[in-house]
Design a protein around this motif. Structure first.
Motif, PDB file in Angstrom:
ATOM      1  N   GLU A 186      -9.434  10.498  -4.257  1.00 45.56           N
ATOM      2  CA  GLU A 186      -9.035   9.446  -3.319  1.00 45.56           C
ATOM      3  C   GLU A 186      -7.643   9.713  -2.761  1.00 45.56           C
ATOM      4  O   GLU A 186      -7.318   9.260  -1.663  1.00 45.56           O
ATOM      5  N   ARG A 220       0.822  -1.201   0.000  1.00 42.98           N
ATOM      6  CA  ARG A 220       0.000   0.000   0.000  1.00 42.98           C
ATOM      7  C   ARG A 220       0.858   1.254   0.000  1.00 42.98           C
ATOM      8  O   ARG A 220       1.905   1.290   0.651  1.00 42.98           O
ATOM      9  N   LEU A 221       0.404   2.288  -0.734  1.00 43.62           N
ATOM     10  CA  LEU A 221       1.060   3.597  -0.745  1.00 43.62           C
ATOM     11  C   LEU A 221       2.546   3.511  -1.097  1.00 43.62           C
ATOM     12  O   LEU A 221       3.330   4.363  -0.690  1.00 43.62           O
ATOM     13  N   PHE A 229      -3.944  11.248   1.459  1.00 45.14           N
ATOM     14  CA  PHE A 229      -2.593  10.702   1.544  1.00 45.14           C
ATOM     15  C   PHE A 229      -1.576  11.621   0.898  1.00 45.14           C
ATOM     16  O   PHE A 229      -0.517  11.212   0.440  1.00 45.14           O
ATOM     17  N   GLN A 278       1.905  11.669   2.579  1.00 46.78           N
ATOM     18  CA  GLN A 278       2.581  10.381   2.605  1.00 46.78           C
ATOM     19  C   GLN A 278       2.968   9.919   1.210  1.00 46.78           C
ATOM     20  O   GLN A 278       4.030   9.341   1.024  1.00 46.78           O
ATOM     21  N   ASP A 334      -1.730   2.864  -4.705  1.00 48.33           N
ATOM     22  CA  ASP A 334      -2.533   3.797  -3.908  1.00 48.33           C
ATOM     23  C   ASP A 334      -2.810   3.221  -2.518  1.00 48.33           C
ATOM     24  O   ASP A 334      -2.213   2.223  -2.122  1.00 48.33           O
ATOM     25  N   HIS A 335      -3.718   3.855  -1.787  1.00 48.09           N
ATOM     26  CA  HIS A 335      -3.940   3.479  -0.386  1.00 48.09           C
ATOM     27  C   HIS A 335      -4.505   2.076  -0.231  1.00 48.09           C
ATOM     28  O   HIS A 335      -4.516   1.535   0.853  1.00 48.09           O
TER      29      HIS A 335
END
Lengths: 312, 294
Positions: free
Chosen positions: B249, B63-64, B253, B256, B76-77
């Motif tokens: 979306e 993730r991320l 974030f 981050q 992505d997240h």
């Protein structure tokens, strides 16, 4: 002059009526029964005869045209009923947020006008390469979506440089970033138009005469070109204001600017039709008044039109 | 052209040949725009050519993550591959813009042509109706229509089309009117050509080039509007891959994972830029005027 304004106002009445009818239809034809929605919001499961009685009370059993006239009577007093979500009068909600949106759109318009005159004027008078570069920059600015530009500006100015903050008290310094975001794209679009107009004028014979007389670029630009293009530009500015009123929704939601944007987005997700209707009417009216002012300003700046009006 | 000889001598310091080659007539912008569009077309086809993960396939362990060998543009997240989502969004984002444009043209072309050719009362009434719609700020009206229909990609397409068609109809009308005033159109009419022949053979060919400019520029603005609406969460709904929705979306974030922000943002910008460049390039290319210079 006064006569012109009166004629212009009179000719605006059918448009205004049409606009109000469009706004009315959006709620009148909306799916879902407003009475049922209201009752369900209050947590009541009604009997069929209660519904009929309530519909009669709100006049929902009357034909569409009668309901429109009824609605229009209220709308003329800026009464759009109560918000389904909050139960407060729609006008109170809107009046709370309208000034913020208007000040954002107005300051963005000022920025856009300044930017467009600079960009367009420079692009039209600059040399081949510089001019082409400016035109390229203009097209790039028009193409960058405002929501992305806003996020980039936040990244640079808020997170890295710390020059601005996100959660403000909606004072003047907090207006800078959102207004800048809005005005960059609008200013570039208007700048493209300024460039086109100046270019069109520069293909005219009276400019050739001015050049032949030996006038300098500044004199020609300010004395010969500016008076001819100011009218169309004022109209374009008024149109741009409409775009800014719409674009404000996007920018407000990103910067947390307490304008109508948050309200309308919430209303759309909650299907709060009275709020949507009030928003549509007020934004339409604001835009309409701007166009009206622009029309009058165009007359004032055009000596030929003014003279013709005086002789009529 | 006879007035070529009457030009102000100062301009002639630079030889004519060189000037016109270096000037705006050189369609660099048009070429870049067309290349970008070709690139997007290729991107849209690439799932059939290359082995990409599905746009909503989640790799929860990554993730991320920033760009890696497995995920060239990062994830992505939810651990979805950004390249796959970016590519998967091409048909959605561009398709929505083209669909909206098709709807706009389907309304505005007949409206503008009929209004211009009918003239008189019909013209007045038709333009008045268009004016009523145009009296609302475009995005505001689109928002209201979306509110009426409920938030979805289809609703945003309809909303944008409903708000954008009248200004287009006005442009079409103006183009047809100026085309119909040309002498050879009058000549064709006088020689007994039928109405449809005059429209199809004599007026339409004149209208098409400027119309291509308008269509290209309008597609750019429609694309911007639609992705803004998706960004606001009232257009394409998650998990549909759409550039504006992807940016929405990415908002939480922001610090981050900046790559989540850059990838779809560049995609929208380049797509809009492509249509703008093609439109502007065509306009400059068709423009026969030459401004006088000091």
């Amino acid at each position: 002059m006064l006569r012109f304004i009166l004629i212009r106002l009179a000719s605006a009445i059918p448009t205004l009526l049409g606009m109000s009818f469009v706004a009315f239809l959006i709620v009148a034809l909306a799916p879902g029964d407003p009475v049922m929605m209201e009752l369900r919001a209050m947590g009541i499961m009604p009997e069929p005869e209660d519904i009929a009685a309530l519909q009669a009370e709100f006049g929902l059993d009357k034909p569409l045209l009668l309901r429109y006239l009824d609605w229009l009577g209220h709308a003329l007093r800026f009464e759009f009923g109560t918000s389904i979500a909050t139960g407060r009068p729609v006008m109170d909600e809107i009046a709370l947020y309208l000034p913020a949106t208007l000040s954002l759109a107005a300051s963005a318009l000022l920025g856009a006008i300044a930017l467009s005159l600079t960009l367009g004027g420079l692009a039209a008078t600059a040399g081949q390469f510089f001019g082409a570069g400016l035109r390229g920059l203009t097209i790039l600015l028009v193409s960058v979506p405002s929501f992305w530009l806003a996020l980039l500006l936040i990244y640079v100015f808020v997170l890295h440089l710390g020059w601005a903050r996100l959660v403000g008290d909606s004072s003047l310094p907090d207006l800078v970033l959102p207004a800048m975001t809005l005005s960059l794209a609008a200013g570039a679009a208007l700048g493209r138009m300024v460039y086109e107009r100046i270019r069109a004028e520069m293909s005219e014979d009276h400019i050739r005469l001015a050049i032949a007389k030996g006038l300098g670029p500044i004199q020609i630009l300010l004395g010969h070109i500016a008076p001819r293009i100011i009218g169309p530009l004022i109209t374009a500015w008024a149109n741009a204001f409409g775009g800014l009123l719409g674009g404000a929704v996007v920018v407000e939601s990103i910067f947390g600017w307490p304008g109508l944007g948050q309200l309308i987005l919430q209303a759309i997700s909650q299907r709060d039709f009275p709020v949507i209707q009030g928003y549509l009417v007020l934004m339409g009216l604001t835009f309409f008044l701007t166009s009206l002012l622009a029309d009058i300003a165009v007359i004032l700046t055009d000596p030929q039109l003014r003279r013709r009006l005086e002789h009529e | 052209m006879s007035d070529q000889t009457l030009r102000i001598p100062a301009v002639r310091v630079i030889p004519q040949r060189w000037r016109s080659r270096m000037g705006a007539k050189r369609p660099i912008g048009l070429l870049i725009g067309l290349l970008l569009l070709l690139g997007f077309g290729f991107m849209g086809l690439s799932p059939f050519l290359f082995d990409l993960p599905a746009p909503d396939e989640m790799d929860l362990l990554a993730r991320l993550s920033g760009p890696t060998a497995a995920h060239p543009l990062g994830t992505d997240h939810l651990g979805r591959d950004l390249l796959a989502r970016l590519v998967g969004a091409v048909p959605v984002s561009l398709g929505a813009a083209l669909a909206a444009m098709a709807l706009i043209l389907a309304m505005s072309l007949p409206w503008g042509v009929v209004s211009a050719l009918a003239g008189g009362k019909v013209d007045m009434v038709m333009m008045r109706l268009a004016d009523i719609i145009m009296a609302f700020p475009m995005l505001v009206l689109a928002l209201a229509v979306i509110g009426f229909l409920g938030a979805s990609l289809e609703a945003s397409i309809i909303g944008v089309a409903a708000a954008w068609w009248p200004s287009n109809a006005r442009l079409v009308r103006a183009l047809v009117l100026s085309a119909a005033q040309r002498e050879f159109v009058a000549a064709a009419r006088l020689t007994g050509a039928s109405r449809s022949r005059v429209v199809l053979r004599h007026i339409l060919p004149q209208v098409l080039p400027p119309l291509a400019v308008i269509i290209s520029l309008e597609t750019a603005s429609v694309l911007l509007a639609l992705s803004s609406l998706s960004f606001l969460g009232i257009g394409a709904q998650p998990p549909t891959p759409e550039w504006g929705a992807m940016l929405n979306e990415a908002r939480p974030f922001f610090t981050q994972a900046p790559h989540m922000l850059l990838v779809p943002g560049f995609a929208v910008t380049f797509a809009v830029l492509a249509f703008n460049l093609v439109g502007e390039g065509l306009r400059a290319w068709l423009d026969k005027r030459e401004p006088y210079q000091w």
